[in-house]
Design a protein around this motif. Structure first.
Motif, mmCIF file in Angstrom:
data_model
loop_
_atom_site.group_PDB
_atom_site.id
_atom_site.type_symbol
_atom_site.label_atom_id
_atom_site.label_comp_id
_atom_site.label_asym_id
_atom_site.label_seq_id
_atom_site.Cartn_x
_atom_site.Cartn_y
_atom_site.Cartn_z
ATOM 1 N N LEU A 165 10.541 21.183 22.466
ATOM 2 C CA LEU A 165 9.599 22.050 23.168
ATOM 3 C C LEU A 165 10.320 23.369 23.382
ATOM 4 O O LEU A 165 11.407 23.378 23.971
ATOM 5 C CB LEU A 165 9.258 21.394 24.506
ATOM 6 C CG LEU A 165 7.952 21.702 25.185
ATOM 7 C CD1 LEU A 165 6.792 21.342 24.295
ATOM 8 C CD2 LEU A 165 7.863 20.918 26.468
ATOM 9 N N ASP A 178 4.142 25.870 26.934
ATOM 10 C CA ASP A 178 4.259 24.416 26.832
ATOM 11 C C ASP A 178 5.020 23.841 28.020
ATOM 12 O O ASP A 178 4.676 22.784 28.539
ATOM 13 C CB ASP A 178 4.956 24.025 25.526
ATOM 14 C CG ASP A 178 4.149 24.414 24.297
ATOM 15 O OD1 ASP A 178 2.902 24.459 24.401
ATOM 16 O OD2 ASP A 178 4.754 24.664 23.247
ATOM 17 N N ALA A 212 2.656 23.996 31.035
ATOM 18 C CA ALA A 212 1.637 22.948 30.960
ATOM 19 C C ALA A 212 2.224 21.590 31.339
ATOM 20 O O ALA A 212 1.601 20.811 32.059
ATOM 21 C CB ALA A 212 1.033 22.900 29.561
ATOM 22 N N ALA A 213 3.420 21.303 30.864
ATOM 23 C CA ALA A 213 4.051 20.018 31.188
ATOM 24 C C ALA A 213 4.371 19.921 32.674
ATOM 25 O O ALA A 213 4.325 18.841 33.263
ATOM 26 C CB ALA A 213 5.316 19.821 30.364
ATOM 27 N N ARG A 237 3.088 15.341 30.184
ATOM 28 C CA ARG A 237 1.652 15.604 30.114
ATOM 29 C C ARG A 237 1.179 15.439 28.673
ATOM 30 O O ARG A 237 1.872 15.830 27.734
ATOM 31 C CB ARG A 237 1.365 17.026 30.580
ATOM 32 C CG ARG A 237 -0.102 17.321 30.601
ATOM 33 C CD ARG A 237 -0.388 18.630 31.239
ATOM 34 N NE ARG A 237 -1.825 18.799 31.285
ATOM 35 C CZ ARG A 237 -2.412 19.780 31.900
ATOM 36 N NH1 ARG A 237 -1.713 20.666 32.536
ATOM 37 N NH2 ARG A 237 -3.721 19.873 31.885
ATOM 38 N N GLU A 238 -0.001 14.844 28.514
ATOM 39 C CA GLU A 238 -0.595 14.767 27.176
ATOM 40 C C GLU A 238 -1.016 16.165 26.775
ATOM 41 O O GLU A 238 -1.543 16.919 27.577
ATOM 42 C CB GLU A 238 -1.819 13.848 27.186
ATOM 43 C CG GLU A 238 -1.467 12.386 27.279
ATOM 44 C CD GLU A 238 -2.687 11.501 27.146
ATOM 45 O OE1 GLU A 238 -3.671 11.922 26.503
ATOM 46 O OE2 GLU A 238 -2.650 10.405 27.693
ATOM 47 N N ARG A 239 -0.768 16.506 25.522
ATOM 48 C CA ARG A 239 -1.142 17.847 25.088
ATOM 49 C C ARG A 239 -2.491 17.819 24.381
ATOM 50 O O ARG A 239 -2.897 16.802 23.829
ATOM 51 C CB ARG A 239 -0.060 18.464 24.216
ATOM 52 C CG ARG A 239 0.112 17.842 22.873
ATOM 53 C CD ARG A 239 1.156 18.608 22.061
ATOM 54 N NE ARG A 239 1.555 17.841 20.920
ATOM 55 C CZ ARG A 239 2.568 16.986 20.902
ATOM 56 N NH1 ARG A 239 3.282 16.816 21.975
ATOM 57 N NH2 ARG A 239 2.845 16.308 19.817
ATOM 58 N N GLU A 240 -3.125 18.960 24.421
ATOM 59 C CA GLU A 240 -4.402 19.125 23.737
ATOM 60 C C GLU A 240 -4.104 19.298 22.252
ATOM 61 O O GLU A 240 -3.358 20.172 21.864
ATOM 62 C CB GLU A 240 -5.116 20.377 24.257
ATOM 63 C CG GLU A 240 -5.271 20.424 25.765
ATOM 64 C CD GLU A 240 -6.361 19.509 26.269
ATOM 65 O OE1 GLU A 240 -7.349 19.324 25.540
ATOM 66 O OE2 GLU A 240 -6.211 18.991 27.376
ATOM 67 N N SER A 241 -4.663 18.441 21.423
ATOM 68 C CA SER A 241 -4.434 18.568 19.989
ATOM 69 C C SER A 241 -5.753 18.412 19.249
ATOM 70 O O SER A 241 -6.716 17.857 19.766
ATOM 71 C CB SER A 241 -3.425 17.527 19.500
ATOM 72 O OG SER A 241 -3.895 16.238 19.772
ATOM 73 N N CYS A 277 2.476 13.677 23.448
ATOM 74 C CA CYS A 277 2.813 14.076 24.817
ATOM 75 C C CYS A 277 3.967 15.066 24.806
ATOM 76 O O CYS A 277 4.806 15.044 23.915
ATOM 77 C CB CYS A 277 3.213 12.868 25.663
ATOM 78 S SG CYS A 277 1.852 11.779 26.020
ATOM 79 N N ASP A 278 3.976 15.919 25.822
ATOM 80 C CA ASP A 278 5.073 16.846 26.032
ATOM 81 C C ASP A 278 5.866 16.395 27.238
ATOM 82 O O ASP A 278 5.288 16.005 28.255
ATOM 83 C CB ASP A 278 4.558 18.263 26.275
ATOM 84 C CG ASP A 278 3.979 18.892 25.025
ATOM 85 O OD1 ASP A 278 4.283 18.415 23.919
ATOM 86 O OD2 ASP A 278 3.223 19.874 25.162
#
Length: 150
Positions: free
Chosen positions: A25, A30, A33-34, A50-54, A101-102
């Motif tokens: 990361l 990023d 967001a995490a 945190r799950e990331r938007e993909s 996830c991040d």
């Protein structure tokens, strides 16, 4: 010895049957967001996830970032802590992390003197507790923001 230029990490795609590695990361948005995700406090660090938007159908391995503030020490100390934590994550591999996830590992000064095996144990405990609830969702609103029952 030559260094690899910044670019895509040498990881395999999910469909090839080869294990996907952990990515780094690197961008501030990023990390921010995490930081809004779940947290697990340990003696040597705080793990944020945190799950990331993909995009749909996009399969990407987990990403891990490291942060060590100036409160921890001077540059030599911060770099040494960062190297120790990176090695802990590298040796853990991608299996304990959730794809998509991040994660951010925010170091504390205790990470400098902690035995390496203890750091590995703390990482696995933190990951287990973060994933215990199932999905990685943002933390609940503080008590001051909730309506009080009368």
């Amino acid at each position: 010895m030559t260094r690899r230029k910044d670019g895509p990490s040498p990881v395999a795609h999910a469909g090839s049957g080869v294990r996907i590695g952990v990515l780094r990361l690197k961008k501030r948005p990023d990390f921010v967001a995490a930081a809004k995700g779940r947290r697990q406090h340990q003696k040597a660090f705080v793990l944020q996830a945190r799950e990331r938007e993909s995009a749909p159908g996009e399969t990407e391995g987990p990403r891990v970032g490291f942060t060590v503030t100036k409160k921890v020490g001077k540059a030599v100390v911060r770099n040494r802590i960062r190297r120790r934590l990176r090695e802990v994550v590298r040796l853990a591999g991608a299996e304990p992390f959730t794809p998509g996830c991040d994660y951010v590992v925010a170091a504390r000064r205790e990470a400098l003197a902690a035995p390496f095996d203890e750091l590995r144990g703390e990482l696995f405990r933190a990951l287990k507790k973060i994933h215990r609830a199932g999905t990685l969702r943002p933390p609940v609103a503080p008590a001051g923001d909730r309506k009080q029952d009368l």
